[in-house]
Design an enzyme around this catalytic site. Structure first.
Site, PDB file in Angstrom:
ATOM      1  N   HIS A 163       3.442   6.771  -6.681  1.00  0.00           N
ATOM      2  CA  HIS A 163       2.722   7.979  -7.092  1.00  0.00           C
ATOM      3  C   HIS A 163       3.660   9.197  -6.986  1.00  0.00           C
ATOM      4  O   HIS A 163       3.627  10.095  -7.823  1.00  0.00           O
ATOM      5  CB  HIS A 163       1.498   8.148  -6.175  1.00  0.00           C
ATOM      6  CG  HIS A 163       0.418   9.028  -6.723  1.00  0.00           C
ATOM      7  ND1 HIS A 163      -0.626   9.458  -5.945  1.00  0.00           N
ATOM      8  CD2 HIS A 163       0.206   9.555  -7.946  1.00  0.00           C
ATOM      9  CE1 HIS A 163      -1.424  10.219  -6.682  1.00  0.00           C
ATOM     10  NE2 HIS A 163      -0.942  10.286  -7.899  1.00  0.00           N
ATOM     11  N   HIS A 198       1.659   4.426  -2.820  1.00  0.00           N
ATOM     12  CA  HIS A 198       1.768   5.883  -2.632  1.00  0.00           C
ATOM     13  C   HIS A 198       3.161   6.343  -3.072  1.00  0.00           C
ATOM     14  O   HIS A 198       3.314   7.391  -3.696  1.00  0.00           O
ATOM     15  CB  HIS A 198       1.623   6.241  -1.152  1.00  0.00           C
ATOM     16  CG  HIS A 198       0.220   6.237  -0.621  1.00  0.00           C
ATOM     17  ND1 HIS A 198      -0.800   6.948  -1.208  1.00  0.00           N
ATOM     18  CD2 HIS A 198      -0.326   5.639   0.476  1.00  0.00           C
ATOM     19  CE1 HIS A 198      -1.912   6.777  -0.493  1.00  0.00           C
ATOM     20  NE2 HIS A 198      -1.657   5.979   0.530  1.00  0.00           N
ATOM     21  N   HIS A 208       0.837  -1.210   0.000  1.00  0.00           N
ATOM     22  CA  HIS A 208       0.000   0.000   0.000  1.00  0.00           C
ATOM     23  C   HIS A 208       0.872   1.260   0.000  1.00  0.00           C
ATOM     24  O   HIS A 208       0.716   2.142  -0.849  1.00  0.00           O
ATOM     25  CB  HIS A 208      -0.914  -0.024   1.237  1.00  0.00           C
ATOM     26  CG  HIS A 208      -1.798   1.182   1.369  1.00  0.00           C
ATOM     27  ND1 HIS A 208      -3.113   1.178   0.969  1.00  0.00           N
ATOM     28  CD2 HIS A 208      -1.549   2.435   1.850  1.00  0.00           C
ATOM     29  CE1 HIS A 208      -3.642   2.376   1.197  1.00  0.00           C
ATOM     30  NE2 HIS A 208      -2.712   3.155   1.740  1.00  0.00           N
ATOM     31  N   GLU A 209       1.801   1.324   0.949  1.00  0.00           N
ATOM     32  CA  GLU A 209       2.659   2.510   1.039  1.00  0.00           C
ATOM     33  C   GLU A 209       3.563   2.625  -0.178  1.00  0.00           C
ATOM     34  O   GLU A 209       3.860   3.728  -0.638  1.00  0.00           O
ATOM     35  CB  GLU A 209       3.495   2.480   2.326  1.00  0.00           C
ATOM     36  CG  GLU A 209       2.676   2.523   3.609  1.00  0.00           C
ATOM     37  CD  GLU A 209       1.623   3.630   3.632  1.00  0.00           C
ATOM     38  OE1 GLU A 209       1.839   4.686   3.009  1.00  0.00           O
ATOM     39  OE2 GLU A 209       0.562   3.422   4.262  1.00  0.00           O
TER      40      GLU A 209
END
Ligand SMILES: [Zn+2]
Length: 698
Positions: A493, A490, A486-487
């Site tokens: 991104h 990010h 998940h991190e």
């Protein structure tokens, strides 16, 4: 020491001639920040005054682009500071944090209330169609203008003063709401004295409740508090129904005035009244901005766009989730009966019987999974997925020491070997790091460096994993691995960002869009292809067995009706409360009762957060009328991943290229809905999320 000698020796104010401009962590200490900030803040103010006071007519370049580029020296310090206070803090840094909170907030406020600066930006917005701007420039102008407008820049002088008062009162009330909730959480404790009262509690709950008793100076007995890490396990395992009921009711009524209590000022202690004051002021805030109600104001700057879109999603999911929750409740009722318990399932029974169902049907031993999920393997899996999707490679720089010896630093390069980003991976828990997992930046990407050169981002991922014993690998649970992915989503991104202006870089997107890249990336971890390649036993190198993969899959739809229904009940009341156009005579308890009756809440469940302790809504404005964003992001990630399923390949090249172009690299340069549609070829649909949760047939 004179100021000059501090400045010349202050690494925060010198050029960083380090590899890739990575902050010279070994030279920086807490004492550098305050004098560093003082100089950098003054410099930034001078830069802004020069932009606002420029005698030349406003142009995009001399105003908007200049504003975007201003304050680089300040932001460089601010980013190091906020990252270190989160990842590697110290009493000295915490002192600086307290000292700098007010001046930093004042600096921000001064920027967005600078009338001369805003007048130029406003004039450019009015004439924007004549300025021959490209799409990204137009977007930057509009975003910056909106930042000012939403901070109150457009208000008439008299309204501006009132606006300031409203915001100040709201800040005080937010704090009061939060402190009342925390007070109720810390005041309550359930004391367990006898073996009968401890019935059913496993060793880890016994240990934690013993510890809580000791902390309260009790040498005997156990204590259950209302902190989530206490109350949830207690409700899950205690076989004493009467005690579960007592604890649950205390949990459920946090923030409310309790009968029989004495308070000097009842209205200050009862969050039902505090929340009404907040709602009244929020309505006034929205009206000052020219909106009919607060939800309209808050949602104008989101992907959803308006309350109707939010209501549609929440109602849709509520209908299915509440129906599923009723089926789950029946399941729990049957389980209770099979256990010989002659009861009707009540909210304080849910966790207890759900655990029995989980154990009987979906259980798998975490310990059997962990050997396949070493930190090394899972990190390698995340890097490999990024490589297969976006063609980037990670190379560790073992000689670069970041702010802690456990932090690994990587060079990230594209297919042609060009440097794309610097990535810092900080995985282990330690006393100097705050809890949780998060992504952040030490430097944002842009192409507005010296002479418009490219600025390569420096991105960090923080996790809080328990480090393996010396010489032993760190083994992750499936949840830990998912959090890492998940991190890392990010992180991508931020790393893949490819925009011109810093204000639009990476994760500078709207709140209901920002979790798409992260939640989407989690999907690759559960791909069979990825698991079989990377989830290998750390001792034998054996591939994870199919049986374990199957069990992990099944466990994902367990209790989803309850989860989604309790979430939607809270989300629906949030949006409906903020859509009200009149707060006269608002009675929070009455409102809650009426609305829950209107949606026909099953008697076995409650809202996930009741209004008197709904911190998301009232401890700050952060999620006011936006509790839905979690669900919204789930709609997007499930729908987005389906694009790969439809292509028949989780790494389908054309789909991955569109994903990179419109989602991972475009930052805030596009309207999020346009960006999504450009990737997907259509607007998102809710069905893939419903299927993923098992709320419709697969
Ligand atoms: Zn996230």
């Amino acid at each position: 020491m004179t100021t000059t000698t501090i400045n010349t020796k202050n690494p925060l104010l010198s050029a960083w001639n380090t590899r890739h401009g990575i902050p010279p962590f070994e030279l920086i200490n807490a004492a550098h920040f305050k004098p560093g900030f003082e100089v950098a803040l003054a410099d930034h103010r001078r830069e802004l005054a020069a932009i606002g006071g420029n005698p030349a007519a406003a142009t995009f370049e001399n105003t908007v682009a200049a504003f975007d580029k201003s304050g680089r020296a300040f932001k460089r310090i601010e980013m190091v500071f906020s990252n270190l206070t989160a990842s590697e803090t110290s009493p000295a840094l915490q002192n600086v944090e307290r000292e700098m909170a007010a001046p930093l907030a004042a600096h921000d406020n001064a920027i967005y209330t600078d009338a001369a600066l805003f007048a130029r930006i406003d004039q450019l917005v009015t004439t924007r169609q004549t300025l021959a701007l490209d799409a990204e420039q137009l977007r930057l102008l509009e975003r910056i203008h909106l930042d000012f407008v939403r901070a109150g820049a457009k208000l008439a002088p008299s309204a501006k003063q009132r606006y300031g008062e409203v915001m100040e009162q709201l800040a005080t009330l937010n704090t009061r709401f939060s402190q009342n909730t925390l007070a109720d959480e810390s005041e309550f404790h359930l004391i367990l004295r006898s073996a009968e009262e401890l019935a059913g509690l496993p060793p880890f709950v016994l240990a934690a409740s013993k510890q809580a008793a000791l902390e309260r100076g009790m040498s005997e007995g156990h204590v259950i508090t209302l902190s989530r890490s206490h109350i949830t396990p207690f409700l899950t395992f205690s076989s004493r129904r009467d005690l579960r009921e007592k604890a649950f009711k205390a949990w459920l009524t946090r923030g409310e005035f309790h009968e029989g209590e004495f308070h000097e000022d009842e209205s200050a202690r009862d969050n039902k009244l505090v929340a009404v004051e907040i709602m009244t002021l929020r309505l006034e805030q929205a009206r000052l901005h020219g909106y009919d109600n607060y939800a309209d104001y808050a949602l104008a700057d989101t992907m959803a766009g308006n309350p109707a879109a939010v209501l549609e999603l929440l109602n849709n999911v509520w209908t299915r989730a509440s129906a599923r929750a009723r089926i789950e409740a029946q399941d729990l009722q049957d389980t209770a009966r099979a256990c010989g318990d002659d009861i009707s399932i009540a909210p304080w029974d849910w966790f207890y019987y759900a655990e029995k169902v989980r154990k009987a049907r979906y259980d798998f031993d975490e310990a059997s999974v962990k050997p396949y999920f070493s930190l090394e393997r899972i990190t390698e899996a995340a890097f490999d997925c990024a490589n297969r999707l976006f063609g980037i490679s990670f190379k560790e720089l073992p000689d670069v020491r970041a702010y802690h010896p456990d932090v690994k630093t990587y060079e990230v390069t594209d297919r042609t070997g060009n440097l794309t980003a610097i990535f810092l991976h900080d995985n282990f828990a330690r006393a100097t790091k705050r809890g949780g997992a998060w992504m952040s930046a030490y430097r944002s990407q842009s192409r507005t460096g010296d002479g418009d050169s490219a600025i390569v981002p420096i991105i960090v991922n923080n996790n809080n994993l328990a480090k393996g014993a010396p010489g032993e690998p760190t083994l992750l649970s499936y949840d830990d691995a998912r959090t890492l992915f998940h991190e890392f989503g990010h992180g991508l991104h931020g790393m893949m960002s490819n925009v011109r202006y810093e204000r639009l870089a990476g994760t500078s997107v709207l709140r209901d869009f920002v979790e798409l890249p992260s939640q989407l990336f989690e999907h690759w971890l559960s791909e069979e292809d990825v698991l079989k390649k990377h989830a290998r036993h750390y001792q034998t190198n054996d591939v994870i067995p199919d049986e374990l993969i199957g069990k992990m899959r099944l466990a994902r739809i367990f209790n989803q009706g309850f989860d989604a229904a309790t979430f939607c009940a809270s989300g629906l009341l949030d949006i409906k409360l903020h859509m009200k156009t009149n707060m006269d005579g608002l009675d929070l308890a009455e409102f809650e009762k009426t609305e829950l009756a209107a949606i026909n809440l099953p008697p076995q469940i409650t809202m996930r957060h009741r209004l008197p302790h709904f911190m998301h809504l009232f401890a700050s404005a952060g999620y006011a009328s936006q509790y839905y964003v979690y669900l919204w992001a789930e709609v997007l990630d499930a729908d987005a991943y389906d694009a790969f399923k439809e292509a028949g390949n989780p790494f389908d090249e054309a789909t991955a290229q569109r994903l990179l172009k419109f989602i991972y690299s475009s930052g805030g340069t596009m309207q999020p809905m346009s960006a999504y549609q450009a990737f997907r070829g259509r607007a998102p649909t809710v069905e893939p999320m419903l299927r993923k949760k098992g709320l419709v047939e697969a």
